[in-house]
Scaffold this active site. Structure first.
Site, PDB file in Angstrom:
ATOM      1  N   LYS A   1     -30.177   7.035  -4.029  1.00 18.77           N
ATOM      2  CA  LYS A   1     -29.765   7.031  -2.624  1.00 18.77           C
ATOM      3  C   LYS A   1     -28.511   7.872  -2.389  1.00 18.77           C
ATOM      4  O   LYS A   1     -28.291   8.345  -1.281  1.00 18.77           O
ATOM      5  CB  LYS A   1     -29.590   5.607  -2.135  1.00 18.77           C
ATOM      6  CG  LYS A   1     -30.932   4.873  -2.095  1.00 18.77           C
ATOM      7  CD  LYS A   1     -30.882   3.556  -1.369  1.00 18.77           C
ATOM      8  CE  LYS A   1     -32.268   2.982  -1.183  1.00 18.77           C
ATOM      9  NZ  LYS A   1     -32.912   2.553  -2.450  1.00 18.77           N
TER      10      LYS A   1
HETATM   11  C1  PLP Z   1     -34.238   2.324  -2.636  1.00 17.62           C
HETATM   12  C2  PLP Z   1     -34.795   2.363  -3.998  1.00 17.62           C
HETATM   13  C3  PLP Z   1     -36.172   2.548  -4.250  1.00 17.62           C
HETATM   14  C4  PLP Z   1     -37.196   2.645  -3.141  1.00 17.62           C
HETATM   15  O1  PLP Z   1     -37.073   3.829  -2.405  1.00 17.62           O
HETATM   16  P1  PLP Z   1     -37.796   3.980  -0.968  1.00 17.62           P
HETATM   17  O2  PLP Z   1     -37.271   5.236  -0.405  1.00 17.62           O
HETATM   18  O3  PLP Z   1     -37.355   2.764  -0.175  1.00 17.62           O
HETATM   19  O4  PLP Z   1     -39.263   3.988  -1.190  1.00 17.62           O
HETATM   20  C5  PLP Z   1     -36.598   2.632  -5.561  1.00 17.62           C
HETATM   21  N1  PLP Z   1     -35.734   2.510  -6.585  1.00 17.62           N
HETATM   22  C6  PLP Z   1     -34.409   2.319  -6.395  1.00 17.62           C
HETATM   23  C7  PLP Z   1     -33.526   2.164  -7.569  1.00 17.62           C
HETATM   24  C8  PLP Z   1     -33.890   2.239  -5.104  1.00 17.62           C
HETATM   25  O5  PLP Z   1     -32.576   2.048  -4.915  1.00 17.62           O
END
Ligand code: PLP
Length: 479
Positions: free
Chosen positions: A121
């Protein structure tokens, strides 16, 4: 470039917005999600040039090239300096920013988790922090970001917004429910503009508080409440860049194809892959990997999209994928239906809110999900994660986190000879130490900068799950 809502049936020019108008917004007023009017097409010449740019000048300049196609209301020189300020080796720990690790011939991990909070993220949120600061300064405005987190989103937002002028963050989280590392990451931030609020309750209580505040339009306007949740278009757009970068790293020529596997929850990450593919990046398959919360896997196998209640949402060892409904999914369905906004409105605004499900199994468009758009899917369980973490460590010495393990398990079901498979590494194992210990009998590796993190002083306010209290807290800490 103009943006439209997935639910807008009007073609009036006033219904179309520019990038900076939607930058600070969440949902469109009609309840839909913003998408570009068209996907810019990348021809062979451009793709060749971008390969050069990434190799010679780096990720930040590649990001500038791609973002320029979506942003025409920030002067080019400013946008380039925002990209260069964001994607540095200092912040992301590697010159390529998203280096590939080969696990075995043809199977790669793309490292997206070496930013400040050790989850993918950061890739988008770090850019968002700089874009917000830029745009708010230009307007002479401020924003108070109110959010709810069960882990990765909140910390990524706080590390992106810390110290940024014109921005305050109020982040609620369920008391004692995040991993010890995640709690320490967030609560050790001492920045004046970051407010951690630990709520006596579960994640849904936090989410309900945020919704209640946002639904009070008078309060919302007065205190300039905004969000940075995963439906924000700018976040999705920023993620498109690392699909191109991963492609360039895994191939030597632009005539080759690759596939990506994406550990998925809200469908934000893999939706960026869909956008990259729509732009013309030679992607064979987009593999959606879920954990036991298999809403998306069920859809790609059956055509039925059935959201879960919170009681039906499992708490798993890959918690960032524990979702009951995938908030970005509407974007893909809109494209799948040939951008039919009325139908999208009927499915997401009508059927889903009335019956909690819709069924596209009889719709000819559903076949296109895999044939035309490359989507396939699979799911995994806690036992699969343990086995995958163990096997990967034994075979290649790589320690992977639980979410990446969900991805790798499913990726193996879709390997094709001659087509490199890139699994997106969405977090580092140190964030989810307990499961690593369960799988490997040892603590995960800890990057040097996080040694002693749990012992740092903390800045957090404990609060009941009470809308009145959070409103008065916000009012007392604004300006
Ligand atoms: C947010 C997240 C996901 C999922 O991603 P999306 O964009 O919501 O599909 C998967 N793995 C980790 C470690 C995350 O922080």
């Amino acid at each position: 470039m103009k943006y439209l809502s997935t639910r807008s049936t009007s073609t009036a020019p006033t219904e179309r917005k520019r990038f900076c108008e939607i930058l600070l917004e969440g949902l469109a007023p009609d309840g839909g999600l913003y998408l570009p009017e068209t996907y810019p097409q990348v021809d062979a010449g451009t793709l060749a040039r971008w390969r050069e740019v990434y190799g010679a000048s780096g990720y930040a300049d590649l990001a500038f090239e791609i973002l320029s196609l979506y942003i025409d209301d920030i002067p080019a020189a400013d946008l380039r300096s925002i990209c260069r300020k964001t994607y540095t080796e200092t912040v992301f720990g590697a010159k390529e920013i998203v280096p590939l690790k080969e696990l075995e011939p043809g199977l790669y991990l793309e490292a997206l988790s070496n930013g400040p909070t050790l989850a993918f993220k950061d890739m988008a949120m770090q850019l968002l922090g700089n874009l917000f600061e830029y745009e708010l300064a230009r307007r002479g405005e401020e924003i108070n970001i109110l959010g709810a987190t069960s882990g990765d989103t909140g910390s990524a937002a706080e590390y992106a917004m810390r110290g940024k002028k014109g921005v305050r963050v109020f982040m609620t989280s369920p008391l004692g429910r995040m991993s010890p590392f995640q709690q320490a990451q967030m609560f050790s931030l001492m920045d004046e503009n970051i407010h951690n609020i630990a709520v006596d309750g579960v994640f849904d209580d936090c989410q309900d508080m945020v919704k209640a505040v946002s639904n009070d339009l008078v309060f919302k306007r007065k205190y300039k409440i905004g969000t940075v949740n995963s439906i924000n278009w700018a976040r999705l757009m920023a993620q498109v860049v690392y699909y191109f970068a991963g492609y360039f790293l895994a191939t030597v020529s632009n005539t080759e194809k690759v596939s990506f596997t994406v550990p998925s929850g809200n469908f934000g990450n893999v939706c960026a892959g869909h956008v990259a593919r729509m732009m013309g990046l030679p992607i064979a398959r987009l593999v959606v990997a879920t954990n036991e919360n298999d809403v998306l896997d069920e859809f790609f196998h059956t055509g039925v999209y059935r959201v879960r209640t919170s009681a039906d949402t499992h708490e798993t060892s890959s918690p960032s994928m524990d979702i009951s409904k995938a908030s970005n999914f509407e974007r893909f369905v809109f494209d799948l239906l040939g951008r039919d906004a009325a139908k999208t409105q009927d499915l997401f605004g009508g059927q889903l809110s009335e019956k909690g499900r819709f069924d596209l199994s009889g719709d000819p468009a559903f076949k296109g999900a895999s044939q035309r758009y490359g989507f396939v899917s699979g799911s995994s369980t806690h036992a699969d994660r343990l086995a995958t973490i163990r096997q990967t460590f034994e075979k290649s010495g790589a320690m992977i986190d639980t979410h990446t393990a969900d991805g790798l398990k499913v990726a193996r079901e879709y390997l094709q000879p001659g087509i490199p498979m890139i699994v997106l590494e969405t977090a580092l194992p140190i964030k989810f130490a307990q499961t690593i210990v369960e799988a490997l009998g040892r603590e995960p590796d800890r990057p040097a900068r996080f040694v002693g993190l749990e012992a740092m002083p903390r800045r957090v306010t404990r609060m009941a799950a009470d809308v009145v209290q959070i409103k008065s807290y916000i009012a007392a800490h604004c300006g």
